[in-house]
Structures are given as structure tokens and as C-alpha cells.
Design a protein around this motif. Sequence first.
Motif, mmCIF file in Angstrom:
data_model
loop_
_atom_site.group_PDB
_atom_site.id
_atom_site.type_symbol
_atom_site.label_atom_id
_atom_site.label_comp_id
_atom_site.label_asym_id
_atom_site.label_seq_id
_atom_site.Cartn_x
_atom_site.Cartn_y
_atom_site.Cartn_z
ATOM 1 N N UNK A 59 -26.404 71.642 -58.249
ATOM 2 C CA UNK A 59 -27.040 71.598 -56.937
ATOM 3 C C UNK A 59 -28.541 71.354 -57.133
ATOM 4 N N UNK A 60 -29.058 70.188 -56.745
ATOM 5 C CA UNK A 60 -30.495 69.929 -56.838
ATOM 6 C C UNK A 60 -31.264 70.833 -55.880
ATOM 7 N N UNK A 61 -32.388 71.346 -56.352
ATOM 8 C CA UNK A 61 -33.232 72.237 -55.551
ATOM 9 C C UNK A 61 -34.684 71.937 -55.912
ATOM 10 N N UNK A 62 -35.173 70.800 -55.439
ATOM 11 C CA UNK A 62 -36.486 70.315 -55.839
ATOM 12 C C UNK A 62 -37.101 69.527 -54.695
ATOM 13 N N UNK A 63 -38.348 69.131 -54.863
ATOM 14 C CA UNK A 63 -38.970 68.273 -53.865
ATOM 15 C C UNK A 63 -38.173 66.985 -53.667
ATOM 16 N N UNK A 64 -37.674 66.431 -54.757
ATOM 17 C CA UNK A 64 -36.901 65.192 -54.658
ATOM 18 C C UNK A 64 -35.665 65.378 -53.803
ATOM 19 N N UNK A 65 -34.981 66.512 -53.964
ATOM 20 C CA UNK A 65 -33.723 66.729 -53.243
ATOM 21 C C UNK A 65 -33.946 66.961 -51.753
ATOM 22 N N UNK A 66 -35.173 67.270 -51.354
ATOM 23 C CA UNK A 66 -35.473 67.495 -49.945
ATOM 24 C C UNK A 66 -35.820 66.211 -49.206
ATOM 25 N N UNK A 67 -35.989 65.126 -49.956
ATOM 26 C CA UNK A 67 -36.310 63.846 -49.348
ATOM 27 C C UNK A 67 -35.035 63.075 -49.029
ATOM 28 N N UNK A 68 -35.175 62.019 -48.270
ATOM 29 C CA UNK A 68 -34.030 61.156 -47.956
ATOM 30 C C UNK A 68 -33.710 60.308 -49.174
ATOM 31 N N UNK A 69 -32.527 60.476 -49.717
ATOM 32 C CA UNK A 69 -32.136 59.805 -50.955
ATOM 33 C C UNK A 69 -31.023 58.803 -50.706
ATOM 34 N N UNK A 70 -31.036 57.734 -51.488
ATOM 35 C CA UNK A 70 -29.940 56.766 -51.482
ATOM 36 C C UNK A 70 -28.934 57.176 -52.552
ATOM 37 N N UNK A 71 -27.755 57.611 -52.101
ATOM 38 C CA UNK A 71 -26.753 58.093 -53.047
ATOM 39 C C UNK A 71 -26.367 57.010 -54.044
ATOM 40 N N UNK A 72 -26.232 55.778 -53.581
ATOM 41 C CA UNK A 72 -25.880 54.688 -54.482
ATOM 42 C C UNK A 72 -26.914 54.480 -55.566
ATOM 43 N N UNK A 73 -28.193 54.652 -55.231
ATOM 44 C CA UNK A 73 -29.257 54.511 -56.233
ATOM 45 C C UNK A 73 -29.186 55.634 -57.256
ATOM 46 N N UNK A 74 -28.941 56.863 -56.794
ATOM 47 C CA UNK A 74 -28.781 57.990 -57.718
ATOM 48 C C UNK A 74 -27.627 57.725 -58.681
ATOM 49 N N UNK A 75 -26.492 57.279 -58.151
ATOM 50 C CA UNK A 75 -25.322 56.998 -58.993
ATOM 51 C C UNK A 75 -25.616 55.891 -59.996
#
Length: 209
Positions: free
Chosen positions: A151-167
Motif C-alpha cells: 500500500x503506497x503511503x507517500x506524496x506520490x500516492x496522493x496525486x493523480x496517477x496513471x495506472x498504466x504508466x506505473x505498470x
Amino acid sequence: MRTVRFPEELEDLKSWLEGSREQAFRPEREDQRWKEWWCLLQLLYRAGSSRQLAGNIVATWQDDHNKADFCLEMPGGLRSLEITEATIPEERRAIAQARHDASDTTRFAVGRFASGALGDTPERALVDDVIRAIARKANKPYAAGAWLLIYPNSNASLLSLETGTVAALLDSRLPRLVFDRVFVLLGDESVVEIFADGRVSYFVGERHG
């Protein structure tokens, strides 16, 4: 709460989590257990609603540092599941303080993205956190063949993320795993799934709670 049967006792778990929600995100051991059950609930709801997991599952929480957090009795046999956080210390502290103060203003006061975020830098930061989390758990005695839920718990995880980019970033950077499977919970109801041979995919399910 120590043992829960899925899916028939999901509502019981949900009620227990809601009743003890105020304990979450504090350093006490009981609060750690709350977070571990909450993460498991999220995985089961999201995976179940997207048909990634099927059949009855019995989850037993294991209060033993030499064992993974949960033992899962599944249709295919037993599976160990460890749950861990992906973060950096200064951001974790800032987020905990913001939750304690019921304030959004202190979350980005320190750490990455205090001055904003450009392009895919949040996704890259989150992937860095995930890779460190995997490495931190890889030498545990229960790691081989187990599942790891992050479970991410960071500044990055609180932003709007592109799941495809993470993958895609994980796919390009991860070696073969000691774990049989790694799951990463993201805030848009998606779960990134990493297989032992390094393949990466993701699915979107139902978030609950």
C-alpha cells in the motif's frame, strides 16, 4: 479480529474496520493490524469485483514476526500474504501529521512534490518506493512463494496517477521476484499485479470503505 471467511464475512470485517477507524495510521501495534486488515479488504473487494479472485477464502491474521501477516486458505491450497508500506520516512510522517490535524495543508510541506509535480515524476517516485518495499521484504524467511501486498503511503500516492504508466515502469525495471505475486493498491480502485517471472498487469475493481 483474527480470522475472516470470504465472501460471507466481508460485511463483518467492514463493520469492525469502521468501528475502529479512529485507530488507523498511528504507530501502535493494534493500528498496524487495522491497516493490514483494511488492505486485505481492499484487495479482496477489488479482485473479487473484477473476477481476479474466485471461491471461498479464509484469512487468518498471524501475530508472529517470523511469519507473513496472513495465512490464506484458498481453493488451490494455502498461501502466505505479507502486507507492507511503500513510502519514504519524511513523507510518511507528514501524512500522519496531516491526518492527525485533519488538514490537507501539511501533506506536501516536505518531501517530494513540495514544489509541484511534472510529467510522470509521481509515477516514477511511486515505482521507486514499490521497488524498495519489495527489496525490503525479499529476504524474509516466508518470502519464497508468498504473496506481497503493497500500500503506497507517500506524496506520490496522493496525486493523480496513471495506472498504466506505473505498470509500464515496473515492467521495465523489475527483475524476477522471490514472491509468487505482488499486488500494489492504487487510489483509483486499480491494483497493479506483478508475477514471479516479472510480468506486470493491472485490473480495476471495486473499492470498499
